[in-house]
Design a protein around this motif. Sequence first.
Motif, PDB file in Angstrom:
ATOM      1  N   TYR A   1       0.809  -1.226   0.000  1.00 25.76           N
ATOM      2  CA  TYR A   1       0.000   0.000   0.000  1.00 25.76           C
ATOM      3  C   TYR A   1       0.841   1.273   0.000  1.00 25.76           C
ATOM      4  CZ  TYR A   1      -3.999  -2.964   1.133  1.00 25.76           C
ATOM      5  OH  TYR A   1      -4.984  -3.914   1.093  1.00 25.76           O
ATOM      6  N   GLY A   2       2.090   1.182   0.403  1.00 23.97           N
ATOM      7  CA  GLY A   2       2.894   2.401   0.502  1.00 23.97           C
ATOM      8  C   GLY A   2       2.554   3.171   1.753  1.00 23.97           C
ATOM      9  N   ALA A   3       1.568   4.022   1.681  1.00 23.77           N
ATOM     10  CA  ALA A   3       1.146   4.823   2.834  1.00 23.77           C
ATOM     11  C   ALA A   3      -0.285   5.280   2.611  1.00 23.77           C
ATOM     12  CB  ALA A   3       2.064   6.027   3.034  1.00 23.77           C
ATOM     13  N   LEU A   4      -0.930   5.627   3.704  1.00 19.10           N
ATOM     14  CA  LEU A   4      -2.260   6.217   3.649  1.00 19.10           C
ATOM     15  C   LEU A   4      -2.156   7.698   3.295  1.00 19.10           C
ATOM     16  CD1 LEU A   4      -3.939   4.603   6.793  1.00 19.10           C
ATOM     17  CD2 LEU A   4      -4.666   4.291   4.423  1.00 19.10           C
TER      18      LEU A   4
ATOM     19  N   ARG B   1      -4.514   9.195  22.128  1.00 16.11           N
ATOM     20  CA  ARG B   1      -5.663   8.305  22.254  1.00 16.11           C
ATOM     21  C   ARG B   1      -5.763   7.467  20.984  1.00 16.11           C
ATOM     22  NH1 ARG B   1      -8.132  13.349  21.222  1.00 16.11           N
ATOM     23  NH2 ARG B   1      -9.399  13.400  19.315  1.00 16.11           N
ATOM     24  N   ALA B   2      -6.424   6.330  21.100  1.00 14.53           N
ATOM     25  CA  ALA B   2      -6.605   5.441  19.958  1.00 14.53           C
ATOM     26  C   ALA B   2      -7.666   6.011  19.022  1.00 14.53           C
ATOM     27  CB  ALA B   2      -7.009   4.052  20.439  1.00 14.53           C
ATOM     28  N   PRO B   3      -7.661   5.622  17.755  1.00 16.60           N
ATOM     29  CA  PRO B   3      -8.663   6.133  16.812  1.00 16.60           C
ATOM     30  C   PRO B   3     -10.067   5.671  17.161  1.00 16.60           C
ATOM     31  CG  PRO B   3      -7.356   4.392  15.806  1.00 16.60           C
ATOM     32  CD  PRO B   3      -6.693   4.727  17.099  1.00 16.60           C
ATOM     33  N   GLU B   4     -11.054   6.487  16.777  1.00 14.05           N
ATOM     34  CA  GLU B   4     -12.452   6.147  17.009  1.00 14.05           C
ATOM     35  C   GLU B   4     -12.955   5.201  15.926  1.00 14.05           C
ATOM     36  OE1 GLU B   4     -14.497   9.819  17.084  1.00 14.05           O
ATOM     37  OE2 GLU B   4     -13.606  10.515  18.965  1.00 14.05           O
ATOM     38  N   VAL B   5     -14.180   4.733  16.124  1.00 19.34           N
ATOM     39  CA  VAL B   5     -14.752   3.756  15.195  1.00 19.34           C
ATOM     40  C   VAL B   5     -14.848   4.329  13.789  1.00 19.34           C
ATOM     41  CG1 VAL B   5     -16.798   2.368  14.678  1.00 19.34           C
ATOM     42  CG2 VAL B   5     -16.027   2.610  17.041  1.00 19.34           C
ATOM     43  N   LYS B   6     -15.325   5.557  13.662  1.00 19.05           N
ATOM     44  CA  LYS B   6     -15.484   6.130  12.328  1.00 19.05           C
ATOM     45  C   LYS B   6     -14.134   6.305  11.640  1.00 19.05           C
ATOM     46  CE  LYS B   6     -15.508  10.952  13.978  1.00 19.05           C
ATOM     47  NZ  LYS B   6     -16.265  12.224  13.975  1.00 19.05           N
ATOM     48  N   THR B   7     -13.098   6.621  12.422  1.00 15.78           N
ATOM     49  CA  THR B   7     -11.760   6.762  11.837  1.00 15.78           C
ATOM     50  C   THR B   7     -11.241   5.408  11.380  1.00 15.78           C
ATOM     51  OG1 THR B   7     -11.321   8.623  13.314  1.00 15.78           O
ATOM     52  CG2 THR B   7      -9.430   7.578  12.266  1.00 15.78           C
ATOM     53  N   ILE B   8     -11.458   4.367  12.189  1.00 20.49           N
ATOM     54  CA  ILE B   8     -11.010   3.036  11.799  1.00 20.49           C
ATOM     55  C   ILE B   8     -11.688   2.599  10.510  1.00 20.49           C
ATOM     56  CG2 ILE B   8     -10.997   0.617  12.509  1.00 20.49           C
ATOM     57  CD1 ILE B   8     -10.869   1.593  15.406  1.00 20.49           C
ATOM     58  N   ARG B   9     -13.000   2.816  10.433  1.00 20.97           N
ATOM     59  CA  ARG B   9     -13.721   2.410   9.217  1.00 20.97           C
ATOM     60  C   ARG B   9     -13.256   3.212   8.006  1.00 20.97           C
ATOM     61  NH1 ARG B   9     -19.871   2.018  11.664  1.00 20.97           N
ATOM     62  NH2 ARG B   9     -19.707  -0.078  12.565  1.00 20.97           N
ATOM     63  N   ARG B  10     -13.003   4.487   8.193  1.00 24.73           N
ATOM     64  CA  ARG B  10     -12.577   5.304   7.061  1.00 24.73           C
ATOM     65  C   ARG B  10     -11.200   4.873   6.564  1.00 24.73           C
ATOM     66  NH1 ARG B  10     -12.655   9.701   9.403  1.00 24.73           N
ATOM     67  NH2 ARG B  10     -10.446  10.168   9.643  1.00 24.73           N
ATOM     68  N   LYS B  11     -10.283   4.610   7.494  1.00 25.38           N
ATOM     69  CA  LYS B  11      -8.943   4.204   7.096  1.00 25.38           C
ATOM     70  C   LYS B  11      -8.956   2.843   6.412  1.00 25.38           C
ATOM     71  CE  LYS B  11      -6.699   7.740   8.956  1.00 25.38           C
ATOM     72  NZ  LYS B  11      -5.851   8.671   8.191  1.00 25.38           N
ATOM     73  N   LEU B  12      -9.685   1.881   6.976  1.00 23.79           N
ATOM     74  CA  LEU B  12      -9.782   0.570   6.335  1.00 23.79           C
ATOM     75  C   LEU B  12     -10.500   0.660   4.999  1.00 23.79           C
ATOM     76  CD1 LEU B  12     -10.597  -1.787   9.351  1.00 23.79           C
ATOM     77  CD2 LEU B  12      -8.394  -1.338   8.279  1.00 23.79           C
TER      78      LEU B  12
ATOM     79  N   LEU C   1      -7.980   1.641   2.400  1.00 30.21           N
ATOM     80  CA  LEU C   1      -7.149   0.508   1.998  1.00 30.21           C
ATOM     81  C   LEU C   1      -7.936  -0.461   1.120  1.00 30.21           C
ATOM     82  CD1 LEU C   1      -5.310  -0.241   5.377  1.00 30.21           C
ATOM     83  CD2 LEU C   1      -4.412   0.983   3.394  1.00 30.21           C
ATOM     84  N   ALA C   2      -9.204  -0.689   1.459  1.00 26.77           N
ATOM     85  CA  ALA C   2     -10.016  -1.595   0.648  1.00 26.77           C
ATOM     86  C   ALA C   2     -10.249  -1.032  -0.742  1.00 26.77           C
ATOM     87  CB  ALA C   2     -11.347  -1.865   1.346  1.00 26.77           C
ATOM     88  N   ALA C   3     -10.388   0.289  -0.831  1.00 29.21           N
ATOM     89  CA  ALA C   3     -10.622   0.910  -2.139  1.00 29.21           C
ATOM     90  C   ALA C   3      -9.433   0.732  -3.067  1.00 29.21           C
ATOM     91  CB  ALA C   3     -10.942   2.393  -1.963  1.00 29.21           C
TER      92      ALA C   3
END
Length: 799
Positions: free
Chosen positions: A253-256, A300-311, A314-316
């Motif tokens: 993936y290289g990087a986000l 702090r750890a990422p929130e749910v919406k951030t996790i879904r957006r980042k994943l 990557l899926a895209a």
Amino acid sequence: MAVMTAQAPLPVVPHPDAVLIGAAAALVEDTDGGRVFVRGELVMAWQPGDHACRRLAAVQLVTIKAARAFEVAAGFGVDPDTLRRWGQAMDVAGAGGLVPAKTGPKGPSALTPAVVARIRARRTAGASLRAIAAAVGVSTDSVRRALPATPVQAMDDTTQSDTTMDESIDEAVEESAQEALGEVARADINTPMLPVLAQPVDRSAERVAARFGLIEHAAPVFTPAGRVPLAGLLLALPALEATGLLACAGRVYGALPNGFYGLHTVLLEAVLRTLAGQPRAEGATRIDPTALGRVLGMDRAPEVKTIRRKLGLLAAAGHADRLIAAMAATHLARPTGSDGSGGDGEAGSVGIVLYVDGHVRAYQGGRKVGKTHLARLRFPAPATLETWVSDAAGDPVLVVMAQPGASLAGELRRLMPQLRAAVGDNRRVLVGFDRGGWSPALFKHLDEAGFDVLTWRKGPTPDIDPDQFTDLDFTDETGLTHAWRVADTTTTLPLSQTENATEGATRDTAQGEPQVFTMRQITLAVPVTKHSKKHTTENGTEDGGGLRQIHILTTRTDLPPAEIIYRMGSRWRQENYFRYARMHFDLDSHDSYTVTDDDPDRSVPNPARKRTYQQVLAARVCHQQQTAAADAALLAARSPAPGTPTLLTNAAHDALTADLRTAEAALTTAEAAHAATPARLPLREVNPGQQVLDVQTKLLTHAIRIAAFNTATTLARELRLHTRYARKNDEAHTLIRHVLTASGDIDPTTEGVLTIRLDPLPTRRATTAIKELCEHLTATETRYPGTDLTLRYEIKTAP
């Protein structure tokens, strides 16, 4: 005309944060202390920390019947039984009985540094625990607490005399007491006093910059902190590095896109959250974000919406299959362990052992997803198919999404190029699978492609002569010995569908020669159980020996029969992974609800073909019955009783064979209809509008869970190999799950080193085992991802 209304009732207490107790009372507690109001009137107040007065107020509210007992207990935040005990104490000793008793030891500790030094010196000299306790003046339990977690080498307490003490011990005590005392003091000095749950570094400026895309990602920054929850998750980093998830993701993936959380942080958070028992993104709401953030080096750890957006980003990209393939190549390049894990090397000359099996993931939503037979439910239901590959230890290596309705045999043929690419060279690969992949043509194809086959034999099989069986013993990697009764033979399998009944083989119509494939057959004799099928011999008579035969087919001729049987039985390790992952890692969860339209031009089996074939089978049965009935009628007509004349005319013959001709016509019609029905059709004609679930997101989450499972398995394996834990073969995985969620200190004060100092576990033997594991993990010199900090692991000694 004005209407007079009733005046609103006055509030019970004029305070916005009051806790209502029943219908008349209220409780207010703040920094000024506590106050109780009854119908708006102040009846009692106390200073902060005055627990006796607070308890008195609760008891009196019940006494004056301002509220019921359970209401008072709920308002004061205690159990009704606790409130009842307060009332009893007041009845016995008055208000003085409500004063809290002093907790903990009632006096100073007897284990002063000087006493600890004397105890350790005497133990070093060889004294028993009881002798030390008598000489120092403390109990044997105090002596045990004063000794280090890993005791020094001393004589056994059961053989050491408690009544005699050599004078040389006393001399050794006096000589080494001061030295031991100095070591205790130095140990206390070298252990830094870290602030408990210190606030993470303020990253507000970086978050603002990330909001405008000015930074690529935020680097991990650790704050010295003690008693950090979930600090034990950092034990997973050396094993996680071996899975290759982070390294392969960087290459694929290289990087986000620029943001606060980078690629490594997102994947690391997902793996650690999975190991903490929350594999789904929604599980982030059930973990303290600050606690997990300290482990990640973030505020702090990422929130749910951030996790879904980042994943989702990557899926895209559509590279999840490449990520899993790269991880598989990394996995198979590792040295083979004693238990068959890994891929490189020759473990007992077996080579690489891989197990392939299909997994059905049921779907309960409202989308139009294709149906598949679910073995656990025993009926077809909407589901998606996955093909999994595991190594000899059952650790997952590779997963691919199968087409709806695909067979395991077809998936094996399609999977061969990917397996060879993952292996990376021409090493021998033994591929094991169950009867779902039965296909003699596939066996020949795998053999020609350089793969060795290992599977169960399917279908009725003639029994092997009992005289060919011999007794074999096999000792596996855990030291367990297996005793089997085995016969080693060969067999030939037909390759085409045109069966020659006389030779038991098949003939090619063009060449006229039988087309067969020869394989090695290992037959195992096992006792008949009530759950097994009735054992019969070739001619159908029951075998009275109480044994049934199980046949294993393979193309490997160099391995001993016992090795073949053990490797075939080890295929159940893959089933164990499926069950474990469903329980702990939400293997069958739907991590994305996105669907896409299936390929309308994809060729699928024609359901009508199956129906016409059933009609052909029914017509054949009817034809056979009518043939037998006509033959019996003609035989009876041609064989009259002696002395009775008979004449069989054409009309009589036609009448006797009328039903047979009708059955022949029906059979011909059914066979013609079956031949005219195409075997496969485009999907748009069979099931128009069929949809498929999102593949990339599911493969990405599979990669994360594969890394998490292999990480936990590797830690359990290291615990078994590098510690002296007494029950390591039975409790390794349980102990690892416990220590991964343990608390501890995070100490970055040493230059270039990140020290993880875990809090002691409930038992001494577990603490000692984790200490030995920490020493092994420290020797790997693993660096925290994205930093130059080398990880060093320690565990505190229980006081």
